[in-house]
Design a protein around this motif. Structure first.
Motif, PDB file in Angstrom:
ATOM      1  N   PRO A  26     -15.267   4.940 -16.001  1.00 42.98           N
ATOM      2  CA  PRO A  26     -14.309   5.835 -16.664  1.00 42.98           C
ATOM      3  C   PRO A  26     -12.930   5.721 -16.041  1.00 42.98           C
ATOM      4  O   PRO A  26     -12.796   5.374 -14.861  1.00 42.98           O
ATOM      5  CB  PRO A  26     -14.912   7.227 -16.424  1.00 42.98           C
ATOM      6  N   HIS A  27     -11.899   6.017 -16.822  1.00 44.23           N
ATOM      7  CA  HIS A  27     -10.543   5.930 -16.274  1.00 44.23           C
ATOM      8  C   HIS A  27     -10.258   7.082 -15.314  1.00 44.23           C
ATOM      9  O   HIS A  27      -9.341   6.999 -14.494  1.00 44.23           O
ATOM     10  CB  HIS A  27      -9.506   5.910 -17.396  1.00 44.23           C
ATOM     11  N   GLN A 144       4.500   4.352  -9.084  1.00 43.62           N
ATOM     12  CA  GLN A 144       3.564   3.370  -8.538  1.00 43.62           C
ATOM     13  C   GLN A 144       2.745   2.706  -9.638  1.00 43.62           C
ATOM     14  O   GLN A 144       2.516   1.490  -9.612  1.00 43.62           O
ATOM     15  CB  GLN A 144       2.636   4.050  -7.537  1.00 43.62           C
ATOM     16  N   LEU A 145       2.290   3.488 -10.597  1.00 44.84           N
ATOM     17  CA  LEU A 145       1.393   2.960 -11.622  1.00 44.84           C
ATOM     18  C   LEU A 145       2.127   2.268 -12.759  1.00 44.84           C
ATOM     19  O   LEU A 145       1.492   1.678 -13.644  1.00 44.84           O
ATOM     20  CB  LEU A 145       0.518   4.092 -12.174  1.00 44.84           C
ATOM     21  N   SER A 146       3.458   2.338 -12.746  1.00 48.20           N
ATOM     22  CA  SER A 146       4.222   1.622 -13.780  1.00 48.20           C
ATOM     23  C   SER A 146       4.237   0.127 -13.493  1.00 48.20           C
ATOM     24  O   SER A 146       4.552  -0.680 -14.372  1.00 48.20           O
ATOM     25  CB  SER A 146       5.659   2.159 -13.833  1.00 48.20           C
ATOM     26  N   VAL A 156      -6.525   1.609  -8.270  1.00 53.69           N
ATOM     27  CA  VAL A 156      -7.352   2.783  -7.972  1.00 53.69           C
ATOM     28  C   VAL A 156      -6.481   3.860  -7.325  1.00 53.69           C
ATOM     29  O   VAL A 156      -5.728   3.577  -6.389  1.00 53.69           O
ATOM     30  CB  VAL A 156      -8.525   2.425  -7.029  1.00 53.69           C
ATOM     31  N   VAL A 157      -6.606   5.076  -7.846  1.00 51.39           N
ATOM     32  CA  VAL A 157      -5.890   6.220  -7.285  1.00 51.39           C
ATOM     33  C   VAL A 157      -6.923   7.243  -6.815  1.00 51.39           C
ATOM     34  O   VAL A 157      -7.719   7.734  -7.616  1.00 51.39           O
ATOM     35  CB  VAL A 157      -4.958   6.880  -8.326  1.00 51.39           C
ATOM     36  N   THR A 184      -6.683   1.214 -14.707  1.00 47.30           N
ATOM     37  CA  THR A 184      -6.429   2.174 -13.633  1.00 47.30           C
ATOM     38  C   THR A 184      -7.561   3.192 -13.589  1.00 47.30           C
ATOM     39  O   THR A 184      -7.968   3.723 -14.626  1.00 47.30           O
ATOM     40  CB  THR A 184      -5.091   2.907 -13.839  1.00 47.30           C
ATOM     41  N   VAL A 185      -8.085   3.430 -12.397  1.00 45.09           N
ATOM     42  CA  VAL A 185      -9.177   4.381 -12.207  1.00 45.09           C
ATOM     43  C   VAL A 185      -8.689   5.499 -11.290  1.00 45.09           C
ATOM     44  O   VAL A 185      -8.249   5.239 -10.165  1.00 45.09           O
ATOM     45  CB  VAL A 185     -10.425   3.702 -11.600  1.00 45.09           C
ATOM     46  N   PHE A 186      -8.772   6.725 -11.793  1.00 44.96           N
ATOM     47  CA  PHE A 186      -8.438   7.902 -10.993  1.00 44.96           C
ATOM     48  C   PHE A 186      -9.736   8.497 -10.437  1.00 44.96           C
ATOM     49  O   PHE A 186     -10.651   8.818 -11.204  1.00 44.96           O
ATOM     50  CB  PHE A 186      -7.727   8.964 -11.840  1.00 44.96           C
TER      51      PHE A 186
END
Length: 379
Positions: A26-27, A144-146, A156-157, A184-186
């Motif tokens: 899952p994201h 950061q994620l841009s 990964v965050v 991207t995975v939070f």
């Protein structure tokens, strides 16, 4: 951090591995559970597994370039968000973010993935400040994620204690979760998920992390601390599924031993009706600071429960250290069905009053004198 380094939690490990095997990561996910159960350890191990370029035997390899960077917490595609305080020397215009305390955070992680908010506040030198995640953090994440993944895989965050986000930050994070950057995975590591806004919770897959199994913890104590099996098992039972509690029991000067001494002193003075000495006792604990006072009262509540259950003489019902049991062996008859509810209510009321900033000397002296009366009650 590898899955093999995580204490217990085999079912959760298998669930995370299965997500990757079935290509349904899952994201956004929430790892929820009590302090000390290993949520952050699982998050770090899962992040390492996602970023590893040579996975093997259901774990990250630990030797590839990705794993080495992850192990040093310097991987460009691994980001951390966590509560912070206002840095010394900054004004109200400064938007606090994790960048303000990145070196302290790495120091904390380097000491091990099992820690709590009190340990983090000490690391930051917070004194009486409360830590939170503010809008500066969400702005940092957006920047950061841009950027594209530097290694061509996942980004990964790990968000530690997202329940400490203020409203402005939570709303900006919600937009990220609604339209997440590609691959991207939070991973949100929560202790009080109910404090998160509903819209964030609804967009994340929740995984409940249970307390660490007694046998797994005992085995870890034997292998990592070199103590005998009987002592390890006793500590594991008393730790109530928290590795932090287990480590505290190994510390000769740990806080709980001090709390035990204060509990023994309180009960002996109350039994002997030494009002003047109880006043001195109250003055002493009034100087502890409110957070420590609440922790002490919570410990007292647990000991009241343990002493009451000790009267049934069923070992499986008790979760005490050897020192606690040595005292309870003679004291437990004084905690019985005639007063256990009353004494517990007195301590719960003290916790409430301390939380509402009542005068600590009055709160503790009132509790102590009422315990005198409660101990006189016979079943």
């Amino acid at each position: 951090m590898k899955f093999s380094d995580v204490i217990g939690q085999d079912k959760t490990k298998q669930r995370l591995l299965q997500m990757v095997a079935e290509d349904r990561v899952p994201h956004a996910m929430m790892l929820c559970g009590p302090s000390g159960c290993g949520k952050m350890a699982l998050a770090l191990a899962f992040a390492s597994y996602l970023l590893c370029s040579d996975r093997r035997d259901g774990d990250s390899c630990g030797t590839c370039r990705q794993c080495i960077m992850t192990g040093k917490y310097s991987h460009p595609d691994l980001h951390f968000s966590y509560p912070v305080i206002r840095p010394t020397g900054t004004g109200s215009e400064h938007k606090m973010s994790s960048e303000d305390f990145s070196s302290e955070w790495r120091n904390l992680l380097s000491a091990g993935p099992y820690f709590d908010i009190d340990r983090w506040l000490d690391e930051m030198g917070a004194a009486n400040q409360q830590a939170q995640i503010g809008v500066g953090e969400s702005d940092l994440l957006i920047r950061q994620l841009s950027l594209k993944s530097s290694q061509g895989g996942y980004k990964v965050v790990i968000i530690w204690l997202p329940e400490r986000m203020n409203a402005e930050c939570a709303n900006k994070l919600l937009k990220l979760l609604e339209e997440p950057p590609q691959d991207t995975v939070f991973i949100m590591v929560c202790e009080e998920p109910e404090k998160l806004i509903d819209t964030i919770r609804s967009r994340a897959q929740r995984i409940d992390v249970k307390r660490i199994d007694i046998d797994a913890m005992a085995n870890a104590l034997v292998s990592s601390r070199g103590i005998d099996e009987d002592t390890a098992y006793r500590i594991a039972r008393a730790a109530n599924g928290s590795w932090l509690n287990a480590l505290e029991e190994l510390d000769a000067d740990n806080e709980k031993r001090q709390f035990l001494e204060m509990f023994i002193s309180l009960m002996r003075l109350a039994y002997m009706r030494k009002i003047k000495d109880l006043k001195k006792w109250s003055d002493t604990v009034a100087g502890y600071g409110r957070e420590r006072q609440k922790r002490m009262l919570a410990y007292f509540l647990r000991l009241v429960r343990e002493n009451f259950m000790y009267n049934f003489r069923i070992p499986q019902l008790n979760y005490m250290t050897r020192e606690e049991e040595n005292f309870s062996r003679n004291f437990s008859p004084y905690i019985n069905e005639a007063n256990v509810i009353e004494i517990s209510a007195l301590m719960n009321r003290a916790i409430r009053d301390i939380g509402q900033n009542a005068n600590a000397k009055i709160v503790f002296f009132d509790m102590a004198t009422n315990i005198i009366v409660a101990l006189l009650r016979k079943p």
